[in-house]
Design a protein around this motif. Sequence first.
Motif, PDB file in Angstrom:
ATOM      1  N   LEU A 132     -62.493  15.942  90.663  1.00 58.98           N
ATOM      2  CA  LEU A 132     -61.663  16.107  89.404  1.00 58.98           C
ATOM      3  C   LEU A 132     -60.492  15.056  89.429  1.00 58.98           C
ATOM      4  O   LEU A 132     -59.873  14.900  90.451  1.00 58.98           O
ATOM      5  CB  LEU A 132     -61.135  17.357  89.493  1.00 58.98           C
ATOM      6  CG  LEU A 132     -61.983  18.759  89.243  1.00 58.98           C
ATOM      7  CD1 LEU A 132     -61.198  20.003  89.453  1.00 58.98           C
ATOM      8  CD2 LEU A 132     -62.546  18.575  87.852  1.00 58.98           C
ATOM      9  N   ALA A 155     -56.337  15.566  90.934  1.00 55.85           N
ATOM     10  CA  ALA A 155     -56.493  17.051  91.389  1.00 55.85           C
ATOM     11  C   ALA A 155     -55.297  17.151  92.633  1.00 55.85           C
ATOM     12  O   ALA A 155     -55.258  16.582  93.413  1.00 55.85           O
ATOM     13  CB  ALA A 155     -57.634  17.580  91.613  1.00 55.85           C
ATOM     14  N   THR A 166     -48.400  18.468  85.001  1.00 57.55           N
ATOM     15  CA  THR A 166     -49.616  18.736  84.024  1.00 57.55           C
ATOM     16  C   THR A 166     -50.531  19.498  84.586  1.00 57.55           C
ATOM     17  O   THR A 166     -50.888  19.563  85.762  1.00 57.55           O
ATOM     18  CB  THR A 166     -49.888  17.435  83.324  1.00 57.55           C
ATOM     19  OG1 THR A 166     -50.354  16.638  84.565  1.00 57.55           O
ATOM     20  CG2 THR A 166     -48.986  16.599  82.492  1.00 57.55           C
ATOM     21  N   GLY A 199     -54.855  20.051  84.231  1.00 56.15           N
ATOM     22  CA  GLY A 199     -56.086  19.458  83.776  1.00 56.15           C
ATOM     23  C   GLY A 199     -57.076  20.862  83.289  1.00 56.15           C
ATOM     24  O   GLY A 199     -57.214  21.776  83.916  1.00 56.15           O
ATOM     25  N   PRO A 210     -61.922  16.279  82.202  1.00 57.53           N
ATOM     26  CA  PRO A 210     -60.760  17.132  81.959  1.00 57.53           C
ATOM     27  C   PRO A 210     -59.689  16.559  81.169  1.00 57.53           C
ATOM     28  O   PRO A 210     -59.684  15.405  81.161  1.00 57.53           O
ATOM     29  CB  PRO A 210     -60.117  17.492  83.324  1.00 57.53           C
ATOM     30  CG  PRO A 210     -61.393  17.319  84.209  1.00 57.53           C
ATOM     31  CD  PRO A 210     -62.014  16.110  83.578  1.00 57.53           C
ATOM     32  N   ARG A 211     -59.010  17.406  80.221  1.00 63.36           N
ATOM     33  CA  ARG A 211     -57.892  16.894  79.419  1.00 63.36           C
ATOM     34  C   ARG A 211     -56.503  17.480  79.972  1.00 63.36           C
ATOM     35  O   ARG A 211     -56.495  18.396  80.397  1.00 63.36           O
ATOM     36  CB  ARG A 211     -58.175  17.480  78.188  1.00 63.36           C
ATOM     37  CG  ARG A 211     -58.947  16.504  77.201  1.00 63.36           C
ATOM     38  CD  ARG A 211     -60.381  16.334  77.643  1.00 63.36           C
ATOM     39  NE  ARG A 211     -61.080  15.660  76.677  1.00 63.36           N
ATOM     40  CZ  ARG A 211     -62.425  15.301  76.465  1.00 63.36           C
ATOM     41  NH1 ARG A 211     -63.014  15.587  77.853  1.00 63.36           N
ATOM     42  NH2 ARG A 211     -63.066  14.723  75.467  1.00 63.36           N
ATOM     43  N   PRO A 212     -55.861  16.277  80.093  1.00 60.49           N
ATOM     44  CA  PRO A 212     -54.378  16.787  80.712  1.00 60.49           C
ATOM     45  C   PRO A 212     -53.343  17.333  79.519  1.00 60.49           C
ATOM     46  O   PRO A 212     -53.489  17.085  78.479  1.00 60.49           O
ATOM     47  CB  PRO A 212     -53.736  15.566  81.170  1.00 60.49           C
ATOM     48  CG  PRO A 212     -54.358  14.457  80.364  1.00 60.49           C
ATOM     49  CD  PRO A 212     -55.708  14.801  79.955  1.00 60.49           C
ATOM     50  N   ARG A 215     -52.511  18.786  88.119  1.00 60.21           N
ATOM     51  CA  ARG A 215     -52.736  17.374  88.466  1.00 60.21           C
ATOM     52  C   ARG A 215     -51.571  16.697  89.399  1.00 60.21           C
ATOM     53  O   ARG A 215     -50.359  17.501  89.376  1.00 60.21           O
ATOM     54  CB  ARG A 215     -52.788  16.647  87.211  1.00 60.21           C
ATOM     55  CG  ARG A 215     -53.814  17.435  86.293  1.00 60.21           C
ATOM     56  CD  ARG A 215     -53.790  16.621  84.796  1.00 60.21           C
ATOM     57  NE  ARG A 215     -54.556  15.312  84.954  1.00 60.21           N
ATOM     58  CZ  ARG A 215     -53.845  14.161  84.533  1.00 60.21           C
ATOM     59  NH1 ARG A 215     -52.480  14.150  84.311  1.00 60.21           N
ATOM     60  NH2 ARG A 215     -54.539  13.106  84.630  1.00 60.21           N
TER      61      ARG A 215
END
Length: 476
Positions: free
Chosen positions: A51, A54, A98, A100, A234-236, A308
């Motif tokens: 990821l 991560a 943030t 993910g 993945p989107r933050p 993250r």
Amino acid sequence: MVVTHNFQDLFEASSKTTVLSLPIVKENPLKIEFQKCDENETLYESRAPPLPFASSNVFHADISDWRRLTAVNNDCKAVYEVTFDVTGSTFNYKPGDTIGVIPQNSTADVEQILDHLNLKSQADDQYTLIVDKTLKGAKIPVHVPVKSTLRHVFQYCLDLRSVIKKLFLLALSRHTKDDNERKVLEYVCSKEGATVYTTHILNKNLCVLDLFSIFKTCKPPAEVLLANLPRLLPRPYSIVNSQIKDPNTLKICFSVMDIGNNRKGLTTGWLEEVISSSNVDLESRIKSLSISNGGKESCDSKIPIYIRKNMSGFLMPKDLAFPMIFIGPGTGVSPYIGFLQERECLKRKNPELNLGEAWLFFGCRDPKLDFIYEQELKNFIENGILKKMSTAFSRVDGCETKYIQDALTQNGEELTKLIKDGASIFICGDLKNMASQVKDVLVQCLIKYDGKTKEEAEKYIFEMQKGDKYFVDTWS
């Protein structure tokens, strides 16, 4: 003739071009074999792709609460705040961090692919990928399992919404039966069709879903998609709240993006669908409450999230006695709610704590429509956690302060004094040019009110960045 009206001009152009300069055709090295199994498994050649950034394990969180932050109005985007229940996770986060969100493609998109390629009968069978090692550089993409089911891979592994690339277009043309359609696909990915690729593919964000809707006879084998579609990443999202206030909840704020072609943003649209499905009538909500969930309504779907690494250093300074300047239009204000919550909690625990002045610059279209977190911010001002808030409203007639840059310019002298007093500057937002424009304004303030040359002012900002006094967190 099967090509839709939007591509009619391309058919005419391609028919007039007798010779095309096409990319080199690469033979697909993948072959797929299906077998019936009692239990399907998903395996990678070595290991599942890591990821991005991560700093925690993935936690499947319930959405325990949600609210809409903007008015229901066509003049503004839908902005939501969702609250994740992270009880039992090992999450450790600070304001400015943030998460993910690991997305999934919609069932409708997956079904469209399976139906178009006549793969529904095999969608849930176990497959095994075999690589033709005789081909130079032949390998399975790291994000594609060597064993799985097509339904799983199309839903969780491949980005079906990614803008289609030229080599992929060329591969698709080789599996298009209608001559007119094939010629158009070849023309679009050729050197002669470079401009057309930009205008019809890139600028319109066309993906493989669109191509299959337009070019009906384009029916490649599944291996072509597995070899060419990129990873679903993945989107933050910025964390809105302070963990000190409640260690078992984590909040994010997001606007639902309209990306064209009658589609919403993949993750924001999915989250909106999840929370909207929980919006049942009051009587049903009361019946659904139980002691086990603490009396809170929970959405059915668990959302996979992880913390993250904070690569930009967008965090509160250790010494809270220095001033802080927060700059954030729209949802760019969201991380500052966590900053202010944390200041509030620390001050409550230690009333003698010396907190430096905090000043927020916030901008939106109209305070009646999209002034998100307005009440929370007013509360922070009332209790002294936020010293000052300067606002800008771009769509309000007669408002002299239209944009954040205007508000900064109007307060330039006081800003310059705070900067010289050691203030930390935080810039957060989703506007492509916002960060550079804000920097230009601050440079002009230093020139006007501190007597610096442009070169000296730019160097001063640069030294602030090096000295952890100037932080930027922007996204497109």
